[in-house]
Design an enzyme around this catalytic site. Structure first.
Site, PDB file in Angstrom:
ATOM      1  N   GLY A  42       0.820  -1.219   0.000  1.00 37.78           N
ATOM      2  CA  GLY A  42       0.000   0.000   0.000  1.00 37.78           C
ATOM      3  C   GLY A  42       0.838   1.245   0.000  1.00 37.78           C
ATOM      4  N   GLY A  66      -0.249   9.277  -6.414  1.00 35.43           N
ATOM      5  CA  GLY A  66       0.495   8.041  -6.572  1.00 35.43           C
ATOM      6  C   GLY A  66       1.906   8.303  -7.081  1.00 35.43           C
ATOM      7  N   ILE A  95      -5.207  -0.678  -4.259  1.00 33.81           N
ATOM      8  CA  ILE A  95      -4.217  -1.653  -3.782  1.00 33.81           C
ATOM      9  C   ILE A  95      -4.585  -3.074  -4.238  1.00 33.81           C
ATOM     10  CG2 ILE A  95      -2.916  -2.503  -1.798  1.00 33.81           C
ATOM     11  CD1 ILE A  95      -2.604   0.559  -2.494  1.00 33.81           C
ATOM     12  N   ARG A 148     -10.429 -16.085 -40.910  1.00 38.20           N
ATOM     13  CA  ARG A 148     -11.500 -15.141 -41.283  1.00 38.20           C
ATOM     14  C   ARG A 148     -11.375 -14.793 -42.768  1.00 38.20           C
ATOM     15  NH1 ARG A 148     -16.532 -13.388 -39.935  1.00 38.20           N
ATOM     16  NH2 ARG A 148     -16.850 -11.246 -40.655  1.00 38.20           N
ATOM     17  N   HIS A 180      -9.534  -8.120 -35.705  1.00 31.49           N
ATOM     18  CA  HIS A 180     -10.717  -8.936 -35.411  1.00 31.49           C
ATOM     19  C   HIS A 180     -12.029  -8.268 -35.840  1.00 31.49           C
ATOM     20  CE1 HIS A 180      -8.019 -11.457 -33.065  1.00 31.49           C
ATOM     21  NE2 HIS A 180      -9.008 -12.290 -32.818  1.00 31.49           N
ATOM     22  N   GLY A 181     -11.953  -7.027 -36.313  1.00 28.18           N
ATOM     23  CA  GLY A 181     -13.182  -6.343 -36.743  1.00 28.18           C
ATOM     24  C   GLY A 181     -14.180  -6.273 -35.591  1.00 28.18           C
ATOM     25  N   GLU A 201       2.538   1.024 -11.323  1.00 28.26           N
ATOM     26  CA  GLU A 201       3.966   0.920 -10.969  1.00 28.26           C
ATOM     27  C   GLU A 201       4.818   1.959 -11.704  1.00 28.26           C
ATOM     28  OE1 GLU A 201       5.697  -2.842  -9.995  1.00 28.26           O
ATOM     29  OE2 GLU A 201       3.739  -3.774  -9.773  1.00 28.26           O
ATOM     30  N   THR A 259       3.816   5.682 -13.985  1.00 27.14           N
ATOM     31  CA  THR A 259       3.222   6.005 -15.285  1.00 27.14           C
ATOM     32  C   THR A 259       4.317   6.153 -16.353  1.00 27.14           C
ATOM     33  OG1 THR A 259       3.391   8.373 -14.889  1.00 27.14           O
ATOM     34  CG2 THR A 259       1.342   7.299 -14.158  1.00 27.14           C
ATOM     35  N   GLU A 290       4.933   8.752 -17.954  1.00 30.39           N
ATOM     36  CA  GLU A 290       5.626  10.035 -17.710  1.00 30.39           C
ATOM     37  C   GLU A 290       6.708   9.849 -16.647  1.00 30.39           C
ATOM     38  OE1 GLU A 290       2.296   9.656 -17.821  1.00 30.39           O
ATOM     39  OE2 GLU A 290       1.908  10.696 -19.711  1.00 30.39           O
TER      40      GLU A 290
HETATM   41  C1  FAD Z   1      -5.698  -1.488 -11.150  1.00 29.50           C
HETATM   42  C2  FAD Z   1      -4.651  -0.759 -10.361  1.00 29.50           C
HETATM   43  C3  FAD Z   1      -3.848  -1.459  -9.459  1.00 29.50           C
HETATM   44  C4  FAD Z   1      -2.909  -0.780  -8.680  1.00 29.50           C
HETATM   45  N1  FAD Z   1      -2.197  -1.468  -7.715  1.00 29.50           N
HETATM   46  C5  FAD Z   1      -1.443  -0.765  -6.815  1.00 29.50           C
HETATM   47  C6  FAD Z   1      -0.842  -1.418  -5.686  1.00 29.50           C
HETATM   48  O1  FAD Z   1      -0.934  -2.640  -5.510  1.00 29.50           O
HETATM   49  N2  FAD Z   1      -0.158  -0.657  -4.785  1.00 29.50           N
HETATM   50  C7  FAD Z   1      -0.021   0.689  -4.919  1.00 29.50           C
HETATM   51  O2  FAD Z   1       0.583   1.319  -4.060  1.00 29.50           O
HETATM   52  N3  FAD Z   1      -0.570   1.341  -5.999  1.00 29.50           N
HETATM   53  C8  FAD Z   1      -1.279   0.647  -6.925  1.00 29.50           C
HETATM   54  N4  FAD Z   1      -1.864   1.302  -7.998  1.00 29.50           N
HETATM   55  C9  FAD Z   1      -1.683   2.737  -8.128  1.00 29.50           C
HETATM   56  C10 FAD Z   1      -0.794   3.168  -9.312  1.00 29.50           C
HETATM   57  O3  FAD Z   1       0.531   2.811  -9.067  1.00 29.50           O
HETATM   58  C11 FAD Z   1      -1.014   4.683  -9.490  1.00 29.50           C
HETATM   59  O4  FAD Z   1      -2.312   4.864 -10.015  1.00 29.50           O
HETATM   60  C12 FAD Z   1       0.032   5.314 -10.388  1.00 29.50           C
HETATM   61  O5  FAD Z   1       1.293   5.296  -9.775  1.00 29.50           O
HETATM   62  C13 FAD Z   1      -0.320   6.760 -10.746  1.00 29.50           C
HETATM   63  O6  FAD Z   1      -0.677   7.498  -9.610  1.00 29.50           O
HETATM   64  P1  FAD Z   1      -2.037   8.347  -9.607  1.00 29.50           P
HETATM   65  O7  FAD Z   1      -3.124   7.451 -10.056  1.00 29.50           O
HETATM   66  O8  FAD Z   1      -2.177   8.994  -8.284  1.00 29.50           O
HETATM   67  O9  FAD Z   1      -1.830   9.448 -10.725  1.00 29.50           O
HETATM   68  P2  FAD Z   1      -1.128  10.880 -10.511  1.00 29.50           P
HETATM   69  O10 FAD Z   1       0.169  10.704  -9.816  1.00 29.50           O
HETATM   70  O11 FAD Z   1      -2.109  11.817  -9.937  1.00 29.50           O
HETATM   71  O12 FAD Z   1      -0.830  11.281 -12.016  1.00 29.50           O
HETATM   72  C14 FAD Z   1      -1.845  11.748 -12.901  1.00 29.50           C
HETATM   73  C15 FAD Z   1      -1.192  12.060 -14.248  1.00 29.50           C
HETATM   74  O13 FAD Z   1      -0.230  13.110 -14.077  1.00 29.50           O
HETATM   75  C16 FAD Z   1       1.028  12.667 -14.582  1.00 29.50           C
HETATM   76  N5  FAD Z   1       2.102  13.288 -13.793  1.00 29.50           N
HETATM   77  C17 FAD Z   1       2.243  13.308 -12.442  1.00 29.50           C
HETATM   78  N6  FAD Z   1       3.357  13.955 -12.101  1.00 29.50           N
HETATM   79  C18 FAD Z   1       3.952  14.371 -13.257  1.00 29.50           C
HETATM   80  C19 FAD Z   1       5.142  15.095 -13.570  1.00 29.50           C
HETATM   81  N7  FAD Z   1       5.977  15.519 -12.631  1.00 29.50           N
HETATM   82  N8  FAD Z   1       5.434  15.330 -14.884  1.00 29.50           N
HETATM   83  C20 FAD Z   1       4.591  14.886 -15.862  1.00 29.50           C
HETATM   84  N9  FAD Z   1       3.452  14.192 -15.626  1.00 29.50           N
HETATM   85  C21 FAD Z   1       3.146  13.936 -14.342  1.00 29.50           C
HETATM   86  C22 FAD Z   1       1.017  11.153 -14.422  1.00 29.50           C
HETATM   87  O14 FAD Z   1       1.979  10.541 -15.257  1.00 29.50           O
HETATM   88  C23 FAD Z   1      -0.420  10.863 -14.818  1.00 29.50           C
HETATM   89  O15 FAD Z   1      -0.530  10.841 -16.221  1.00 29.50           O
HETATM   90  C24 FAD Z   1      -2.755   0.624  -8.833  1.00 29.50           C
HETATM   91  C25 FAD Z   1      -3.543   1.324  -9.758  1.00 29.50           C
HETATM   92  C26 FAD Z   1      -4.489   0.667 -10.497  1.00 29.50           C
HETATM   93  C27 FAD Z   1      -5.364   1.455 -11.430  1.00 29.50           C
END
Ligand code: FAD
Length: 384
Positions: A126, A133, A159, A273, A343-344, A368, A370, A372
């Protein structure tokens, strides 16, 4: 130094075993779990029996004595067929058990790892919070020392594996103090499932990974023993950076599997197909799409194996892991889009695996770290 990407015999055997399991056990049933947004307990139990949750851990903790290459091989083969089971394994190993293995005390390892290695229990990690994130240093959850306990307050979101019937613990990051410069000091603490004040919300309704478990967690005056601190106090930030660096290799292997699964499905569809009196695969436009998809999956495989090989040999791997994760997740999205196109209309129907792959691909560019964030890491490694 020349690189040899051929697999040694034990890894080639592991690949064949997981390939057969994915084909014979996962493929026939997973679509139904996905439709119902249900966690596939029996499949996960079987993965545990096969030793997949213990792949990179030593035998003394109940593991298989393998490494990250072995884990990546298994993840790739599972994700060729389905990403929900692959992410359940990825999160259970890389995020659930690996922090304990790397940073836990001997007692913590002996208490938790053997049951995690057999898949009897799952661990979760977590880190992400509702307010952010990517900027994980902005953690708001707090843990305050009170006698022999830590008292935790706050919340975590998204999480993986945190609310299944077999979830045993969540390792959470929390602010445990302030550094001299005023920045928060973050630590990681083990919270066993069922601890009073630790609440697990209902599963999210997600776009993809629908047969995997993802929850929001809240902590209200949650008391755990001081001995549940993972590693040193104040080292939580460094710990999760290490965990995420390694985890990126696992996600890259998973993304490669999805990209290859798109090729597998599309080649067989293109052969059967017919349109305008011939198989659609007889058209060069479709052949070129498939050739490009295969090229991307192949290149992605080389990238994750290179990063894993560096990790296994104790060499620096941070940049290569970020490159592999960035490349493989982006090409997984591209391959899934192309597979659906080939696959249309059937590609838009949930009963076709490529529809599931399309839904499952997008999160790979987000979780894990993004795309970016990967670019930021790579630029930093280039000295910028
Ligand atoms: C299905 C799923 C499973 C997950 N499992 C886990 C888990 O087990 N444990 C855990 O801890 N987390 C988990 N996550 C969370 C995941 O790691 C985060 O969603 C991810 O790290 C992005 O954080 P955020 O969603 O808060 O986006 P934000 O950090 O708010 O980012 C939003 C957007 O802004 C961009 N951005 C942010 N800062 C910058 C910057 N400085 N420059 C340019 N662009 C920027 C980001 O790239 C993104 O496009 C999970 C998420 C999902 C959807």
């Amino acid at each position: 130094m020349s690189l040899d990407h051929r697999l040694p015999s034990e890894l080639a055997e592991l690949r064949r075993t997981v390939e057969a399991f994915a084909h014979d056990v996962v493929a026939p049933t997973i679509g139904e779990f996905y439709e119902r947004h249900a966690f596939p307990y029996e499949i996960v139990r079987e993965m545990g029996r096969m030793g997949l949750f213990g792949l990179p851990f030593p035998e003394e903790y109940g593991g298989m004595g393998g490494d990250y290459l072995a884990l990546g091989i298994a993840l790739e083969e599972l994700a060729r067929v389905d990403s929900s089971v692959a992410i359940t394994l990825e999160a259970g190993v890389s995020l659930g058990a690996m922090p304990l293995y790397h940073f836990g005390t001997e007692e913590q390892k002996r208490e938790w790892l053997p049951r995690m290695c057999t898949g009897e229990i799952l661990g979760a990690f977590g880190l992400t919070e509702p307010d952010g994130g990517s900027d994980a240093g902005g953690t708001r959850t707090t843990a305050v020392r009170d006698g022999d306990d830590w008292v935790i307050n706050g919340s975590k979101c998204f999480i993986t594996n945190s609310g299944t019937d077999i979830t045993g613990l969540v390792t959470v990051t929390a602010v445990t103090g302030r550094k001299a410069d005023g920045r928060p000091e973050i630590s990681a603490i083990i919270v066993p499932s069922g601890t009073p004040g630790f609440t697990v919300a209902a599963p999210y309704s997600k776009v993809g990974w629908n047969a995997s478990d993802t929850r929001e967690l809240s902590f209200t005056d949650v008391r755990v023993p001081a001995a549940n601190l993972l590693g040193e106090e104040g080292r939580g930030y460094a710990q999760f950076l290490r965990i995420l660096d390694e985890g990126r290799i696992a996600i890259a292997a998973l993304a490669t599997g999805l990209a290859q699964g798109c090729v597998d499905e599309s080649v067989s569809y293109a052969k059967t197909r017919h349109a305008f009196g011939k198989p659609i695969g007889a058209n060069q436009a479709i052949q070129f799409k498939l050739a490009d998809m295969e090229m991307r999956a192949h290149t992605s495989r080389l990238a994750w194996r290179d990063a894993a090989s560096r990790l296994v040999h104790g060499e620096p791997f941070k940049k290569e892991a970020a490159l592999a994760k960035l490349y493989s997740s982006e090409i997984a999205v591209t391959n899934a889009r192309e597979a659906t196109q080939i696959h249309g209309g059937y590609g838009f129907m949930n009963e076709y695996p490529v529809a599931r792959m399309w839904r499952d691909s997008k999160i790979l560019e987000i979780g894990e770290g993004t795309s970016e964030v990967q670019r930021m890491l790579i630029a930093r490694e280039l000295g910028l």
